[in-house]
Scaffold this motif. Structure first.
Motif, mmCIF file in Angstrom:
data_model
loop_
_atom_site.group_PDB
_atom_site.id
_atom_site.type_symbol
_atom_site.label_atom_id
_atom_site.label_comp_id
_atom_site.label_asym_id
_atom_site.label_seq_id
_atom_site.Cartn_x
_atom_site.Cartn_y
_atom_site.Cartn_z
ATOM 1 N N THR A 64 0.827 -1.144 0.027
ATOM 2 C CA THR A 64 -0.239 -0.050 -0.019
ATOM 3 C C THR A 64 0.776 1.218 0.118
ATOM 4 O OG1 THR A 64 -0.220 -0.264 2.313
ATOM 5 C CG2 THR A 64 -1.899 -1.103 1.214
ATOM 6 N N VAL A 65 2.001 1.289 0.286
ATOM 7 C CA VAL A 65 2.893 2.337 0.467
ATOM 8 C C VAL A 65 4.355 2.152 -0.405
ATOM 9 C CG1 VAL A 65 1.959 3.368 2.666
ATOM 10 C CG2 VAL A 65 4.181 1.613 2.630
ATOM 11 N N ALA A 66 4.048 1.214 -1.401
ATOM 12 C CA ALA A 66 5.366 0.788 -2.331
ATOM 13 C C ALA A 66 6.075 1.881 -2.760
ATOM 14 C CB ALA A 66 4.968 0.005 -3.786
ATOM 15 N N ALA A 67 5.301 3.077 -3.066
ATOM 16 C CA ALA A 67 5.978 4.468 -3.792
ATOM 17 C C ALA A 67 7.185 4.632 -3.102
ATOM 18 C CB ALA A 67 4.972 5.336 -4.123
ATOM 19 N N VAL A 68 6.886 4.426 -1.729
ATOM 20 C CA VAL A 68 8.255 5.147 -0.729
ATOM 21 C C VAL A 68 9.655 4.209 -0.831
ATOM 22 C CG1 VAL A 68 6.817 6.669 0.659
ATOM 23 C CG2 VAL A 68 7.500 4.337 1.395
ATOM 24 N N LYS A 69 9.497 3.253 -1.674
ATOM 25 C CA LYS A 69 10.428 2.208 -1.448
ATOM 26 C C LYS A 69 11.839 2.958 -1.840
ATOM 27 C CE LYS A 69 12.120 -2.126 -3.776
ATOM 28 N NZ LYS A 69 12.779 -2.546 -2.613
#
Length: 108
Positions: A91-96
């Motif tokens: 759900t927060v993969a963008a901040v990887k």
């Protein structure tokens, strides 16, 4: 997500600078803005915009049930100053691999 707990991530364009004791640690116009229930807005910066050569990996790891396990980096006089999620939850993969500092200066 737990009921009543939300996390949103959006692409920002404001200038985000991180200066500690007169040293520029990061500067980016490509921050990801993470808004999470009950928390201040956090600015996650691409690693290319962070002076990683000034930071030392820490042994500290913390777990967030919504974001996953965070890894930390330190300065000699500022332990665990910055963190990132190398393997964030879907759900927060963008901040990887983006890095987040506790007190950035945001302008624009």
């Amino acid at each position: 997500m737990t009921r009543g707990h939300t996390i949103t991530i959006e692409q920002g364009s404001a200038l985000v600078r991180v200066v500690k004791d007169g040293r520029l640690l990061a500067e980016s116009r490509r921050p990801l803005l993470l808004r999470e229930t009950g928390c201040p807005v956090r600015y996650y910066l691409p690693p290319e915009d962070v002076r990683m050569e000034l930071l030392t990996p820490s042994d500290t790891h913390t777990y967030c049930p919504f974001k996953g396990t965070a890894s930390y980096w330190s300065l000699p006089d500022a332990p665990d100053l910055v963190w990132a999620y190398p393997e964030p939850k879907e759900t927060v993969a963008a901040v990887k691999d983006h890095l987040c500092f506790y007190e950035p200066e945001v302008t624009g």
